[in-house]
Each structure stands twice: as structure tokens, then as C-alpha cells.
Design a protein around this motif. Structure first.
Motif, mmCIF file in Angstrom:
data_model
loop_
_atom_site.group_PDB
_atom_site.id
_atom_site.type_symbol
_atom_site.label_atom_id
_atom_site.label_comp_id
_atom_site.label_asym_id
_atom_site.label_seq_id
_atom_site.Cartn_x
_atom_site.Cartn_y
_atom_site.Cartn_z
ATOM 1 N N HIS A 1 2.138 -1.887 -3.919
ATOM 2 C CA HIS A 1 0.849 -1.487 -4.505
ATOM 3 C C HIS A 1 1.096 -0.502 -5.640
ATOM 4 O O HIS A 1 2.110 0.204 -5.645
ATOM 5 C CB HIS A 1 -0.037 -0.827 -3.427
ATOM 6 N N PRO A 2 0.152 -0.398 -6.582
ATOM 7 C CA PRO A 2 0.306 0.567 -7.672
ATOM 8 C C PRO A 2 -0.027 2.002 -7.262
ATOM 9 O O PRO A 2 0.174 2.925 -8.035
ATOM 10 C CB PRO A 2 -0.685 0.067 -8.729
ATOM 11 N N ALA A 3 -0.535 2.179 -6.053
ATOM 12 C CA ALA A 3 -0.912 3.514 -5.555
ATOM 13 C C ALA A 3 -0.257 3.742 -4.197
ATOM 14 O O ALA A 3 0.340 2.831 -3.612
ATOM 15 C CB ALA A 3 -2.436 3.609 -5.447
ATOM 16 N N ASN A 4 -0.388 4.965 -3.711
ATOM 17 C CA ASN A 4 0.152 5.367 -2.408
ATOM 18 C C ASN A 4 -0.044 4.278 -1.349
ATOM 19 O O ASN A 4 -1.132 3.764 -1.157
ATOM 20 C CB ASN A 4 -0.589 6.653 -1.988
ATOM 21 N N CYS A 5 1.050 3.913 -0.678
ATOM 22 C CA CYS A 5 0.999 2.931 0.416
ATOM 23 C C CYS A 5 0.849 3.723 1.715
ATOM 24 O O CYS A 5 1.733 4.503 2.080
ATOM 25 C CB CYS A 5 2.294 2.141 0.402
ATOM 26 N N ILE A 6 -0.273 3.562 2.391
ATOM 27 C CA ILE A 6 -0.628 4.489 3.473
ATOM 28 C C ILE A 6 -0.214 3.980 4.855
ATOM 29 O O ILE A 6 0.403 4.696 5.639
ATOM 30 C CB ILE A 6 -2.156 4.771 3.435
ATOM 31 N N CYS A 7 -0.565 2.734 5.158
ATOM 32 C CA CYS A 7 -0.342 2.260 6.535
ATOM 33 C C CYS A 7 0.371 0.921 6.553
ATOM 34 O O CYS A 7 0.342 0.157 5.584
ATOM 35 C CB CYS A 7 -1.662 2.191 7.312
ATOM 36 N N ILE A 8 1.038 0.640 7.666
ATOM 37 C CA ILE A 8 1.749 -0.627 7.858
ATOM 38 C C ILE A 8 1.546 -1.089 9.282
ATOM 39 O O ILE A 8 1.491 -0.282 10.216
ATOM 40 C CB ILE A 8 3.250 -0.488 7.512
ATOM 41 N N GLU A 9 1.419 -2.391 9.439
ATOM 42 C CA GLU A 9 1.192 -2.959 10.778
ATOM 43 C C GLU A 9 1.836 -4.344 10.827
ATOM 44 O O GLU A 9 1.657 -5.157 9.915
ATOM 45 C CB GLU A 9 -0.321 -3.074 11.016
ATOM 46 N N PHE A 10 2.614 -4.594 11.896
ATOM 47 C CA PHE A 10 3.159 -5.929 12.132
ATOM 48 C C PHE A 10 2.207 -6.716 13.010
ATOM 49 O O PHE A 10 1.574 -6.151 13.903
ATOM 50 C CB PHE A 10 4.523 -5.843 12.840
ATOM 51 N N ALA B 1 0.170 -4.097 4.685
ATOM 52 C CA ALA B 1 0.270 -2.737 4.158
ATOM 53 C C ALA B 1 -1.058 -2.368 3.516
ATOM 54 O O ALA B 1 -1.614 -3.147 2.739
ATOM 55 C CB ALA B 1 1.402 -2.632 3.136
ATOM 56 N N GLY B 2 -1.565 -1.187 3.859
ATOM 57 C CA GLY B 2 -2.829 -0.707 3.301
ATOM 58 C C GLY B 2 -2.571 0.420 2.326
ATOM 59 O O GLY B 2 -1.695 1.265 2.550
ATOM 60 N N SER B 3 -3.336 0.428 1.227
ATOM 61 C CA SER B 3 -3.015 1.336 0.134
ATOM 62 C C SER B 3 -4.213 2.164 -0.325
ATOM 63 O O SER B 3 -5.372 1.825 -0.083
ATOM 64 C CB SER B 3 -2.476 0.518 -1.041
ATOM 65 N N ALA B 4 -3.887 3.226 -1.071
ATOM 66 C CA ALA B 4 -4.915 4.057 -1.695
ATOM 67 C C ALA B 4 -5.675 3.306 -2.782
ATOM 68 O O ALA B 4 -6.720 3.765 -3.238
ATOM 69 C CB ALA B 4 -4.286 5.316 -2.279
ATOM 70 N N ASP B 5 -5.168 2.141 -3.220
ATOM 71 C CA ASP B 5 -5.893 1.330 -4.208
ATOM 72 C C ASP B 5 -7.017 0.511 -3.567
ATOM 73 O O ASP B 5 -7.643 -0.316 -4.236
ATOM 74 C CB ASP B 5 -4.941 0.422 -4.995
ATOM 75 N N ALA B 6 -7.263 0.745 -2.267
ATOM 76 C CA ALA B 6 -8.318 0.082 -1.484
ATOM 77 C C ALA B 6 -7.977 -1.359 -1.133
ATOM 78 O O ALA B 6 -8.799 -2.077 -0.559
ATOM 79 C CB ALA B 6 -9.683 0.147 -2.180
ATOM 80 N N LEU B 7 -6.750 -1.783 -1.423
ATOM 81 C CA LEU B 7 -6.319 -3.151 -1.093
ATOM 82 C C LEU B 7 -5.382 -3.145 0.105
ATOM 83 O O LEU B 7 -4.660 -2.177 0.350
ATOM 84 C CB LEU B 7 -5.588 -3.778 -2.281
ATOM 85 N N THR B 8 -5.398 -4.264 0.830
ATOM 86 C CA THR B 8 -4.417 -4.515 1.885
ATOM 87 C C THR B 8 -3.638 -5.761 1.498
ATOM 88 O O THR B 8 -4.231 -6.783 1.123
ATOM 89 C CB THR B 8 -5.101 -4.737 3.242
ATOM 90 N N PHE C 1 -6.417 -8.528 0.611
ATOM 91 C CA PHE C 1 -7.749 -8.312 1.183
ATOM 92 C C PHE C 1 -8.390 -7.182 0.369
ATOM 93 O O PHE C 1 -7.796 -6.103 0.240
ATOM 94 C CB PHE C 1 -7.637 -7.916 2.653
ATOM 95 N N SER C 2 -9.581 -7.429 -0.150
ATOM 96 C CA SER C 2 -10.097 -6.508 -1.177
ATOM 97 C C SER C 2 -11.554 -6.098 -0.981
ATOM 98 O O SER C 2 -12.201 -5.684 -1.929
ATOM 99 C CB SER C 2 -9.934 -7.154 -2.551
ATOM 100 N N ARG C 3 -12.078 -6.200 0.241
ATOM 101 C CA ARG C 3 -13.500 -5.874 0.413
ATOM 102 C C ARG C 3 -13.781 -4.379 0.530
ATOM 103 O O ARG C 3 -14.916 -3.948 0.378
ATOM 104 C CB ARG C 3 -14.082 -6.630 1.620
ATOM 105 N N LEU C 4 -12.767 -3.578 0.805
ATOM 106 C CA LEU C 4 -12.984 -2.128 0.907
ATOM 107 C C LEU C 4 -12.955 -1.495 -0.486
ATOM 108 O O LEU C 4 -12.314 -2.019 -1.399
ATOM 109 C CB LEU C 4 -11.903 -1.491 1.795
ATOM 110 N N ASP C 5 -13.646 -0.368 -0.634
ATOM 111 C CA ASP C 5 -13.672 0.351 -1.916
ATOM 112 C C ASP C 5 -12.893 1.660 -1.877
ATOM 113 O O ASP C 5 -12.684 2.287 -2.910
ATOM 114 C CB ASP C 5 -15.121 0.669 -2.320
ATOM 115 N N TRP C 6 -12.500 2.079 -0.679
ATOM 116 C CA TRP C 6 -11.808 3.361 -0.499
ATOM 117 C C TRP C 6 -10.396 3.123 0.047
ATOM 118 O O TRP C 6 -10.109 2.054 0.580
ATOM 119 C CB TRP C 6 -12.596 4.262 0.455
ATOM 120 N N PRO C 7 -9.505 4.135 -0.064
ATOM 121 C CA PRO C 7 -8.140 3.972 0.449
ATOM 122 C C PRO C 7 -8.105 3.447 1.895
ATOM 123 O O PRO C 7 -8.850 3.932 2.750
ATOM 124 C CB PRO C 7 -7.561 5.393 0.360
ATOM 125 N N VAL C 8 -7.240 2.468 2.128
ATOM 126 C CA VAL C 8 -7.139 1.825 3.447
ATOM 127 C C VAL C 8 -6.340 2.749 4.366
ATOM 128 O O VAL C 8 -5.163 3.028 4.122
ATOM 129 C CB VAL C 8 -6.462 0.443 3.340
#
Length: 325
Positions: A199-208, A217-224, A238-245
Motif C-alpha cells: 500500500h502507499p500508506a501505513n500497513c496496519i493489520c494482517i490476517e491469514f 492486509a489493511g492500510s491507512a489508505d482505507a484499502l484492504t 476491497f475499497s468500501r471503507l473511507d478510514w484507515p483499516v
């Protein structure tokens, strides 16, 4: 049946299922915000950890949670917790008090304490249950041998380390970082194998996912982003969120991905196509989500406040049958 037809059938079935099972129920768990919820490997118990320094353990009967106990043994916020991958009574909690604690859920008590060097914010078990990794605010990872409860290795990073996870085969260790990358290291020798710019922004969470074929991977760019583990290729966004994942969870059948943020809903997506299956409306930002290991029941916790602006300390269960009333 043709794969695309099979997928469309599953999608339609699940959209209909959650139309009929879209009720959420709140359970009062703590006296301050809940940071983490997690199910035991058999789904018989749920644990929650809170800013109020306590751990609450619940039992699930059909689709109803019953509180087994609320335990204050940490002297700092309980930021994350997770259950042993194969032993349904064994839990580990990570706290800002610079300890991790192992628990026997049947006895309702903490059995062992391991002292660490910093304020702990992330924790996970290895897939074989032999090692616990814990990350602190100073980006130090500490690896604890579960059999001896001794620290067997420490790894200091020069970048922001966020969530951590082992792959299913237990020979690779994954972490997300502040540079938008997923870093993959060999285990146990911790040599960097790959650094994926996810992601172009902070990568916050990861889940297998439970099958071990994918990770998200969920990111501060609001994408997963969804990745194929063997190819290390991104196969879905996945792009339906508007805030960091902030938090992610795969359903037991690896077909559904729940993601949440400061948006006032939790997105439930079909893994293969990214299409929306359901949306869980919330009253506040969501910190943690966890699918049940054998049912389409989702536990989650939000930054809910009462009318006096105090934390409600609640956890929620979604996927309950609509009431007939």
C-alpha cells in the motif's frame, strides 16, 4: 458445477442469510473501551481485553454469550489477546504493563507471566503453538518459547512494526509496517525473504485465512488487499471503507472477509470477487472484529459511549436471527 456459478450461488445464499440474520446484540464486558476480541479454536469461548486493564472470558451457548469472569491481573491496558491454535482453554494476553500472561480459561486464572522490555501492543501464536511473538511500542519483537516460557529471541526493527503473523506451515513470519509494506521473514532464523510494497500508506493489520492460501492486509489508505500466499500476488482489493483499516477477520470457510475502521459500519465482503455480502451498522469506530471458527457469527467491539460520554465497554455479536417481534 462451474466455479463462477458456484461462487455466484454462494454469494446469493450468504446475502440472503445475513438478510435473515442481521441482528446484533451488545454485552457489557468492561468499564472502558475494548481493544481486542478473539474466539478459542473450538469457538466455545470468547475473550475480550480492555483499556480498563481487565480480561473477560465468555462462553458461547448456541448464539448467546455468558460471562464466565472478569479478571484484573494486568496493571496496564490489555491491548491484544489470542488463543492457542489447538488448545481451546489456553489464552495469552499482551499488556502495556510490559508483561504477557498465559491463562487457563477453565480455571479462570492467569497461570504464567513473562516479563518483556516494553509496552506490548501486538501478539500472536505460531501455527504449531510452540512460540508466542509479541511486539511493543518501540518496534521490538520478542519470541517466547511456550514450553519453557523463556525469551528465545528478540528482533529490533528500525521501522514501525504493526501486526504480526506466522504462515500456516510455520516456516515464515509476516509483519506489516509503517512504510506500507508486508515484510516476510524466514522462521526461525528471521532473514528477510521478501518485502512487498502492499500500500502507499501505513500497513496496519494482517490476517491469514483459515486455509492458509491467502492473507489480507489493511492500510491507512482505507484499502484492504488480498494476497495469494504462494504467488505473493495481489488478487483482490476491497475499497468500501473511507478510514484507515484497523481490523480484519476471515470467516471459518475462508469465503468472507470482515474489515472495520472509524467508518460507522463493518464491511463484510465476498473474498473471491470483493462484492458486498453485508454491512454491520455501528454507532462508533470499530477496533476489533473476529469471526467464529465454525459459524457465521461475528464478534466485534467499538468505541461506544453512553449519554455521559463514558465508555460503555461493550462487545457485540452479529449474525443473530432477526427477532420476530
Amino acid at each position: 458445477m462451474d466455479e463462477s456459478v458456484e461462487r455466484q450461488t454462494y454469494l446469493k445464499d450468504k446475502i440472503a442469510y445475513f438478510e435473515n440474520n442481521k441482528r446484533s446484540k451488545e454485552y457489557v464486558a468492561h468499564q472502558a473501551k475494548v481493544h481486542s476480541v478473539a474466539w478459542s479454536c473450538d469457538g466455545s469461548r470468547l475473550a475480550s481485553g480492555s483499556f480498563d486493564k481487565t480480561v473477560t472470558i465468555w462462553t458461547l451457548d448456541s448464539d448467546r454469550l455468558s460471562k464466565e469472569g472478569n479478571y484484573k491481573v494486568h496493571s496496564g491496558s490489555v491491548d491484544q489477546l489470542c488463543w492457542h491454535p489447538t488448545k481451546p482453554d489456553v489464552l495469552v494476553t499482551a499488556s502495556l504493563d510490559k508483561t504477557i500472561r498465559l491463562w487457563d480459561a477453565r480455571a479462570g486464572k492467569s497461570t504464567h507471566t513473562v516479563n518483556t522490555k516494553g509496552e506490548n501492543i501486538n501478539i500472536c501464536w505460531s501455527s504449531n503453538g510452540h512460540t508466542i511473538a509479541v511486539g511493543n511500542k518501540e518496534d521490538l519483537l520478542t519470541f517466547v518459547d511456550v514450553r519453557t516460557l523463556k525469551v528465545k529471541h528478540e528482533e529490533q526493527f528500525k521501522f514501525e512494526v504493526n501486526e504480526i503473523a506466522w504462515n500456516k506451515e510455520n516456516d515464515q513470519f509476516f509483519l506489516t509496517n509503517g512504510n506500507g509494506c508486508v515484510v516476510i521473514l524466514s522462521w526461525p532464523d528471521m532473514k528477510v525473504l521478501h518485502t512487498i510494497t502492499a500500500h502507499p500508506a501505513n500497513c496496519i493489520c494482517i490476517e491469514f485465512d483459515p486455509s492458509g492460501k491467502y492473507f489480507a492486509a489493511g492500510s491507512a489508505d482505507a484499502l484492504t488487499s488480498l494476497w495469494d500466499v504462494s504467488e505473493l500476488a495481489c488478487i483482490q482489493m476491497f475499497s468500501r471503507l473511507d478510514w484507515p483499516v484497523r481490523t480484519l477477520s476471515f470467516s471459518y470457510d475462508s469465503q468472507l472477509l470482515a474489515s472495520a475502521s472509524e467508518d460507522l459500519f463493518i464491511d463484510i465482503a465476498y473474498v473471491h470477487t470483493g462484492e458486498k455480502v453485508a454491512q454491520v451498522t455501528t454507532q462508533a469506530p470499530t477496533f476489533t472484529v473476529a469471526w467464529h471458527p465454525t459459524k457465521h457469527l461475528l464478534a466485534y467491539a467499538c468505541d461506544d459511549k453512553d449519554k455521559h460520554d463514558r465508555d460503555t465497554g461493550g462487545i457485540w455479536l452479529y449474525g443473530l436471527a432477526n427477532s420476530n417481534a
